[in-house]
Enzyme design. Structure first.
Site, PDB file in Angstrom:
ATOM      1  N   ASP A 412      33.449  38.385 -90.920  1.00  0.00           N
ATOM      2  CA  ASP A 412      32.407  39.306 -90.494  1.00  0.00           C
ATOM      3  C   ASP A 412      31.859  38.933 -89.119  1.00  0.00           C
ATOM      4  OD1 ASP A 412      30.352  41.411 -91.089  1.00  0.00           O
ATOM      5  OD2 ASP A 412      29.006  39.690 -90.942  1.00  0.00           O
ATOM      6  N   GLU A 465      36.730  41.148 -87.922  1.00  0.00           N
ATOM      7  CA  GLU A 465      35.920  42.282 -87.497  1.00  0.00           C
ATOM      8  C   GLU A 465      35.386  41.919 -86.117  1.00  0.00           C
ATOM      9  OE1 GLU A 465      31.782  44.677 -88.137  1.00  0.00           O
ATOM     10  OE2 GLU A 465      32.005  42.589 -88.703  1.00  0.00           O
TER      11      GLU A 465
END
EC number: 2.4.1.18
Length: 734
Positions: A412, A465
């Site tokens: 993330d 990401e």
């Protein structure tokens, strides 16, 4: 070694040490408690606050211990010789209980453990730190170990000792590691660490950074879990997953928040066991190849969706135990589905039971808030330049892959890790040692994590990401890259959604927002994401991003999914969007499954299912996802009619695929397209088919070519392109 009692036990007591024990300031309990050679004899010292009497049991012999009135709870006895083992029997208010003395046991961590912990290179950190159920010196119990180098004292506390930090202070080893073996403790016991900081202040009780389980929120205690003896049934799957997770494989990911995918009556989230049936069966039926779980590392606040983790080594108890989570993964593998986990190493919350100010100092986080505090998220940033902290995170990635057989991790907010000035004003950040903005320590962490996980666990995949143009995210570390297997294509997502949200009358002015992604589509190994971030915080659902009346909204969405599934790159779709949920995602409730009873929603669901199955069966749609040879334009410039046409190429003997899209509500009959080979081209999928909720307009099953050069091809055919549609043709090789 003395063999006879030579002095009364009271006379052998070190009164300074006794005072330190009863006041909770004993920094070296293993030098004071238990059986110690005092020169004048063997002195047994135990601390049992509240006990009226304590006896020492050696074989069949019981001996009374002497209470020290000046030090309540402290009992001593002198022994004529060192017994092989002993137990204790205490009584209070008519109740009697027997127990083993924690201070009768030697160290548990090996010298190698201590060395690698101090060096910050212990690959399997969870094998050394945390709470481990075991047998030690012939006794069952649990050993605890925690890193707190600046603490004056660390104790294990819980219901088992009335949360009294004086009762179980730990042994300090070199490198700032504290350990203790607690006989009789086992799975299900709740515990925390009580830490006296460097200034002598007692800190808020801390959960175990390496805890394998936690209490149900809002309670925050760690829970002893036995990770040994896992029973897996996925040996055949594990041998084949490497072929299903490389750049040449079809990868279609269903992103899931386990708490809100579906709920039981009473709005209860499903358990891991229930999900192992309901979720896995559904995802397999829908034709996805992978499930991506939004973070399930233990977290205190439901509203963070798991993105502010406290228990990095604990699957959240919201759905069950670690063994039950393993059962979920095992069930996925039985259906041939890979399981990816959202992993959050970039920050952690400020909750007082967590990592922040762990031993009274900024141990895990940067001390300078310009480096250590996330202004956007009100969280703390790990100090990856500290070897032990970097070790904590790299080992954690390996932990999930090894202990839970996960098939990969998606990291993330990588951009927030890569840049020191991320979301900061010019005077709110600290440059690196070269004066630049790159975070060298975070870059090294990500490289080391990828090197470690790919090197230790065959067949896994890692995904970043990452929303910037940072070079080489999915390139090998040895070539200067970050080493990820894949990177989210945020540019494609932003450009294409911006285009789709436009009224079709304006799309001709933004035509190349749909084509621009092909200029860089092969620079990284991309995943095309439509994630939870696109359907929260007032952004609306995918359906309600689409313009027009109700019919046009559904048609736009089906056409867009057709574009997504035929564009180079692996696929990721957030739950609920596969059936065009009307409302944006709400983490406090189930998806609106009743909408699947509506033919329009059911049509989108079946369209996504058929796209998945066709994608998986058609090498031209995935084999060359990362190579320019896998894609060629037929028509990229018909902005006036908002028509796009392109070819997907697989291997030399694979049938080619031609995709034609019409992004206006005006039907385009008799539209001539060039085709890369002569013969019959079957209409494989048409988003306007009645089965999907469309108008049933198409090409009567396919088209045949004419010897008329067009669009740079030697032959062509006229096709009917329904309004707001994607039509997919495949070369008939028969």
């Amino acid at each position: 070694m003395p063999t006879t009692q030579t002095q009364a036990p009271e006379a052998m007591v070190d009164h300074n040490a006794a005072k330190a024990i009863v006041t909770g300031h004993c920094a070296d309990p293993f030098a004071q408690l238990g059986l110690q050679d005092r020169g004048a004899g063997l002195l047994l010292t135990v601390f049992v606050p509240g006990a009226d009497t304590v006896k020492v049991l050696t074989g069949k012999v019981e001996a009374d211990m002497t209470a020290l009135p000046d030090y309540p709870g402290l009992f001593v006895a002198s022994l004529p010789k060192r017994p092989k083992t002993y137990r204790l029997r205490a009584s209070a208010q008519g109740h009697t209980w027997d127990f083993d003395d924690p201070y009768a046991f030697g160290p548990v961590l090996t010298d190698d453990d201590i060395y690698y912990l101090g060096e910050g290179t212990h690959q399997r950190l969870w094998d050394a730190l945390g709470a481990h159920v075991m047998e030690h010196e012939g006794v069952r119990g649990t050993r605890f170990a925690v890193w707190a180098p600046n603490a004056q004292r660390v104790s294990v506390v819980g219901d088992f000792n009335l949360w009294d930090g004086r009762r179980a202070p730990m042994r300090k080893r070199s490198g700032g590691v504290w350990e203790i073996f607690m006989p009789g403790m086992g799975p299900g016991d709740v515990y925390k660490y009580e830490i006296v900081g460097i200034n002598g202040a007692r800190l808020p009780l801390k959960a175990d950074p390496m805890g394998f389980g936690s209490e149900h929120p809002p309670r925050t205690g760690s829970v002893v879990r036995d990770l040994s003896g896992a029973r897996w049934h996925d040996a055949d799957y594990m041998k084949t997953r490497a072929a299903a997770q490389n750049i040449d494989a079809p990868i279609s990911i269903y992103e899931v928040n386990l708490s809100s995918w579906k709920r039981a009556p009473g709005n209860r989230p499903l358990s891991y066991i229930e999900l192992a049936s309901d979720l896995i069966d559904y995802v397999a039926w829908m034709g996805f190849t992978h499930i991506e779980l939004m973070p399930i590392s233990e977290h205190p606040f439901d509203g963070s969706w798991g993105y502010q983790p406290v228990g990095m080594y604990a699957p959240t108890i919201r759905h069950g135990t670690p063994d039950e989570f393993r059962a979920l993964v095992d069930a996925a593998h039985a259906k041939g589905l890979g399981v990816l986990l959202d992993w959050v190493p970039g920050h952690f919350p400020i909750d007082e039971h967590g990592l922040g100010n762990f031993d009274g100092t900024q141990l895990y986080e940067h001390a300078d808030p310009r480096e250590g505090f996330h202004q956007d998220w009100n969280t703390l940033i790990p100090n990856f330049g500290r070897n032990e902290v970097a070790n904590y995170y790299t080992s954690n990635a390996l932990y999930w892959l090894e202990e839970y057989h996960l098939d990969g991790i998606r990291v993330d907010a990588v951009a927030s890790m890569l840049y020191r000035d991320y979301s900061r004003k010019h005077d709110e950040w600290v440059p690196n040692y070269d004066g630049g903005r790159e975070n060298y320590e975070a870059i090294a962490l990500l490289q080391n994590m990828n090197t470690l996980t790919y090197g230790e666990v065959p067949g896994i995949m890692t995904v970043a990401e990452e929303s910037t143009a940072f070079p080489g995210v999915s390139r090998p570390v040895e070539y200067g890259g970050l080493g990820f297997g894949f990177k989210w294509n945020m540019g494609w997502m932003n450009d294409s959604l911006r285009y789709m949200e436009l009224d079709p009358i304006h799309r001709k002015h933004h035509h190349h927002e749909m084509t621009f992604s092909l200029h860089y589509a092969f620079g990284e190994n991309y995943v095309l994401p439509i994630s939870h971030d696109e359907v929260v915080h007032g952004k609306g659902s995918m359906l309600h991003k689409m313009p027009g009346n109700s019919w046009e909204r559904f048609a736009n969405l089906r056409a867009y999914y057709g574009f997504m599934w035929t564009h180079p790159g692996k696929k990721l779709l957030f739950m609920g969007q596969e059936f065009a949920q009307s409302q944006e995602w709400n983490h406090n409730q189930s998806l609106d499954w009743h909408e699947c009873d509506d033919g329009r929603h059911k049509g989108v669901q079946m369209w996504v299912r058929d796209l998945n199955n066709f994608y998986r069966d058609t090498p031209s749609l995935y084999l060359n996802d990362t190579r320019p040879s896998g894609f060629s334009w037929l028509e990229a410039n018909d902005a006036d009619r908002s028509v796009f046409a392109y070819v997907r190429h697989g291997g030399a003997n694979d049938p080619k695929v031609v995709v034609v899209m019409n992004m206006t509500p005006v039907e385009r009959p008799g539209y001539r397209i060039g085709l890369p080979a002569g013969g019959r081209w079957r209409e494989a999928l048409n988003s306007d088919a009645e089965a999907y909720g469309g108008g049933g307009r198409g090409n009567m099953g396919g088209v045949s070519t004419e010897n008329m050069p067009w669009m740079g091809q030697d032959c062509s055919a006229t096709v009917n392109i329904p309004p707001l549609s994607t039509v997919i043709f495949i070369q008939d090789m028969s």
